[in-house]
Scaffold this active site. Structure first.
Site, PDB file in Angstrom:
ATOM      1  N   HIS A 142       0.840  -1.207   0.000  1.00 26.07           N
ATOM      2  CA  HIS A 142       0.000   0.000   0.000  1.00 26.07           C
ATOM      3  C   HIS A 142       0.873   1.256   0.000  1.00 26.07           C
ATOM      4  CE1 HIS A 142      -3.200   2.834   1.052  1.00 26.07           C
ATOM      5  NE2 HIS A 142      -2.486   3.215   2.102  1.00 26.07           N
ATOM      6  N   GLU A 209      -8.137  -2.498   6.764  1.00 25.58           N
ATOM      7  CA  GLU A 209      -7.140  -2.542   7.837  1.00 25.58           C
ATOM      8  C   GLU A 209      -7.563  -3.537   8.916  1.00 25.58           C
ATOM      9  OE1 GLU A 209      -5.811   1.138   9.442  1.00 25.58           O
ATOM     10  OE2 GLU A 209      -6.085   2.265   7.576  1.00 25.58           O
ATOM     11  N   ASP A 241     -10.919   2.420   7.248  1.00 24.02           N
ATOM     12  CA  ASP A 241     -10.469   3.794   7.460  1.00 24.02           C
ATOM     13  C   ASP A 241     -10.870   4.620   6.231  1.00 24.02           C
ATOM     14  OD1 ASP A 241      -9.096   5.991   8.495  1.00 24.02           O
ATOM     15  OD2 ASP A 241      -7.218   5.397   7.540  1.00 24.02           O
ATOM     16  N   GLN A 248      -7.740  14.773   0.970  1.00 20.75           N
ATOM     17  CA  GLN A 248      -6.422  14.363   1.477  1.00 20.75           C
ATOM     18  C   GLN A 248      -5.283  14.991   0.673  1.00 20.75           C
ATOM     19  OE1 GLN A 248      -6.013  10.091   1.645  1.00 20.75           O
ATOM     20  NE2 GLN A 248      -3.967  10.137   2.543  1.00 20.75           N
ATOM     21  N   TYR A 252      -2.968  17.449   3.124  1.00 17.70           N
ATOM     22  CA  TYR A 252      -2.113  16.596   3.962  1.00 17.70           C
ATOM     23  C   TYR A 252      -0.702  17.123   4.193  1.00 17.70           C
ATOM     24  CZ  TYR A 252       1.144  14.205   0.775  1.00 17.70           C
ATOM     25  OH  TYR A 252       2.173  13.900  -0.077  1.00 17.70           O
ATOM     26  N   LYS A 261      -9.905  11.921   6.740  1.00 14.76           N
ATOM     27  CA  LYS A 261     -10.061  10.635   7.425  1.00 14.76           C
ATOM     28  C   LYS A 261     -11.000  10.703   8.625  1.00 14.76           C
ATOM     29  CE  LYS A 261      -6.237   8.435   5.564  1.00 14.76           C
ATOM     30  NZ  LYS A 261      -6.155   7.039   5.077  1.00 14.76           N
TER      31      LYS A 261
END
Lengths: 436, 436
Positions: A142, A209, A241, A248, A252, A261
């Protein structure tokens, strides 16, 4: 209790109808949670097949004694934090006693049976009050996939193989499976736009997750050494999540994801114990030979030998089109927990290494657990290469990101020859349209 | 209550010895907190001068009625969350009644006096259970100063003037003023080193921030509009967001600071209400003409007109050398809360804009509030230009970063002609050596 744990034996059978061969909750699992039956009153319970055993009612019968009774006493009506705080001894004693009471041939069947509720007619709640929630980033495939999209020239940053990268998440917006998720609005900025806009996220994504429930925890300023870290893990769950990729990308830098998130996270509502997952432990597997050795505070022989998990992970998608056509959910991916670059014990040791205190009921997320292949991606932004290659569904629909009315289902199961299959239960939620 | 609030009147005098002219807690302040007197039993209180009034004992006298009594009833023995949840009405009623009871000439002086405790012989606790803690980054001079050190070519990122940048912090490690802070160990990597090392932080820093206590809050999925945001601010405190710069530099990409910040945060223990700070409100001041206008969800006329604060902020340093020589604390900097690029209301509106829920007792940090000049830096990494230009103290000592035995004191005060000076109290803690 004897010194040998027979609670995993594949030969064990339960007198509870439907428990034997249940894909998640056979008698070899016995996860803990908080539920409300039809009367609406919250209480602690253990899952067995399609039923839930009321632990407080069981305690009142006198069928629990010693540590098992202490565990059931500590289980609060609305949250299991005090039970988690007791650590492994009472938790194991409760598991061993439940296993005796629920197995085929138990002399106590008639005394226990009245306290079983049909899970389908119960509401499941968060199993504990989550004090703090931390999300890690241990799925190396990921990290590489995402890194390529955000930083094509620099997918895996230099710290990745030294530091179990993590950040603090939002505890207040974590909800149990089944609670719908409202699409967030937020700021985003197209690369060619002069200024950002505010509106519903157009790139709403899921993340596959595992969650880790913290047990006793540590005092501020007193790190948990890697060799003791497992003692502070009370159990596991699935964690979605949810992530708004457009929000984002714009927000971020430099302090990490925030509103992208914190609008919602969804967890499976059962705490599946380390005891139940013991048969699926494997050597730390995701660190290729030649990678830097972990620093000593992250290195433990026993953890390297058996600190990882072989759990099959699945992402399923139900769309309005699939639902209307009576078609099966679309399987987005099949991955595995073995793709964790760091073990659960390493996460606990790292988190506390500077003195930060973990408390009973805190939740850690692993980060998205993608496999190396396109059909093993734990998020849509990976599976569709940032939206460039949509998923094609049997209903004729396409999906780049999630649309209103879509439902995401996560599953995790330990499947091993000679052992009963054990699962974490279901983590599902449907997407609602943004507020007007 | 009358419609006009007389609780700020500079002419007000109190019968409590030492309250008049107290630099933080004159009768015009009356902040709320949780304390233990000599008997060790926690209870809610209000500060007045160098005394603390026991609110539960006062309630028992019958001297509070209506909303004021409701507020004191809601104040828990160990945490004020339920009082914060009530919102402005009961909080203001309690303030108005305390102001009457404590002012010079009050007929009830003899009934109230027995419930005053000497603050010096009491322990102050966290005033509320902090569910979630969020730290923002609204000090634009700090963002520029830090940006220059981490990204010389790109100090202020393109999102800064559009997005109130924030991230989630660690709630469990927040402690009240006076609790020492243990130097964290952690991973760091010198620019020329081949690999990271693990050990005590060598670049331990402070951060001068204000904290915002959340009042009623919102349901998940229901944003708080900017026009209503002030209704959800229950009060303010000082916040020292201790930071290990060497750990931060190595770990913070791509998900933000984690262990560099979560080993401890220190707050002043009194909730200073919006009512007490009302005289120090000023127009939003830190956004220069020509900067992009806030997006509509962050724009409110009344907030622009009076949403900022003129509070004098100070960072003081006490070292072993200064202490031994009997010298005064070294004043590291004098700054001001007016350097916030975003208002408190904008932080609340932004935080909830995607649906994230805030809960009573949640804490927001503003981020470091540096001024434009070298003597107004809210952190040592700014004041010493990353350690290149040490502070020189009257004791002959130098400081690049904090050393063991150093103590940091933060102060914040509203000073305005025609009004009594009101302060947030003290936020202080000493640095202990790292664990062996």
């Amino acid at each position: 209790m004897t010194g040998i744990d027979h609670t995993h034996d594949a030969a064990l059978r339960s007198w509870v109808p439907g428990a034997d061969g249940h894909p998640d909750f056979p008698i070899q699992n016995l996860p803990l949670g908080v539920f409300s039956p039809g009367d609406g009153v919250m209480r602690p319970g253990a899952a067995i097949g399609d039923r839930i055993l009321d632990l407080k009612a069981l305690l009142a019968t006198g069928l629990l004694a010693g540590d098992a009774a202490a565990a059931a006493e500590a289980a609060g009506e609305t949250a299991l934090n005090s039970l988690l705080a007791l650590g492994a001894g009472p938790r194991r004693a409760l598991r061993a006693r439940l296993s005796e009471l629920l197995r085929a041939g138990s002399a106590d069947r008639d005394r226990v049976a009245p306290f079983l509720h049909e899970a389908a007619s119960c509401t499941l709640h968060l199993p504990a009050r989550i004090g703090d929630y931390t999300d890690f980033y241990v799925g190396i495939h990921h990290a590489e996939n995402i890194g390529k999209q955000f930083r094509p020239d620099n997918p895996l940053l230099p710290n990745y193989k030294h530091v179990p990268i993590g950040y603090h998440g939002r505890a207040s917006s974590i909800r149990p499976s089944g609670i719908p998720v409202r699409r967030p609005r937020g700021q985003s900025k197209a690369p060619d736009a002069a200024a950002p806009r505010f509106g519903p996220s157009a790139r709403l994504d899921l993340e596959l997750e595992l969650g880790v429930w913290i047990g006793p925890g540590n005092d501020l300023g007193t790190p948990i050494p890697i060799g003791a870290a497992q003692d502070h893990v009370a159990g596991y769950c699935l964690l979605n999540d949810w992530s708004a990729r457009d929000i984002q990308a714009w927000e971020y830098q430099p302090l990490g994801p925030f509103l992208a998130k914190n609008f919602a996270s969804t967890i499976s509502p059962w705490i599946v114990t380390p005891e139940a997952l013991a048969p699926f432990r494997i050597p730390q597997a995701a660190r290729p030979a030649g990678d830097p050795a972990p620093l000593p505070y992250l290195l433990d022989e026993s953890d390297q030998a058996s600190g990882a998990f072989d759990l099959r992970l699945e992402v399923l998608l139900v769309t309005p089109g699939l639902r209307e056509a009576g078609l099966a959910p679309h399987r987005v991916s099949v991955s595995n927990a073995r793709h964790m670059y760091w073990t659960m014990a390493q996460l606990v040791a790292h988190h506390t290494s500077g003195g930060c205190n973990l408390q009973p009921g805190d939740l850690l997320g692993t980060g998205t657990l993608s496999g190396p292949d396109r059909d093993a991606c734990g998020s849509l932004v990976e599976a569709t290469l940032g939206g460039r290659e949509p998923l094609r569904l049997a209903s004729g629909e396409e999906r780049r990101f999630l649309e209103d009315g879509d439902e995401v289902i996560l599953r995790a199961r330990g499947v091993r020859e000679g052992f009963a299959t054990v699962g974490l239960g279901e983590c599902r939620a449907e997407i609602l349209g943004a507020v007007a």
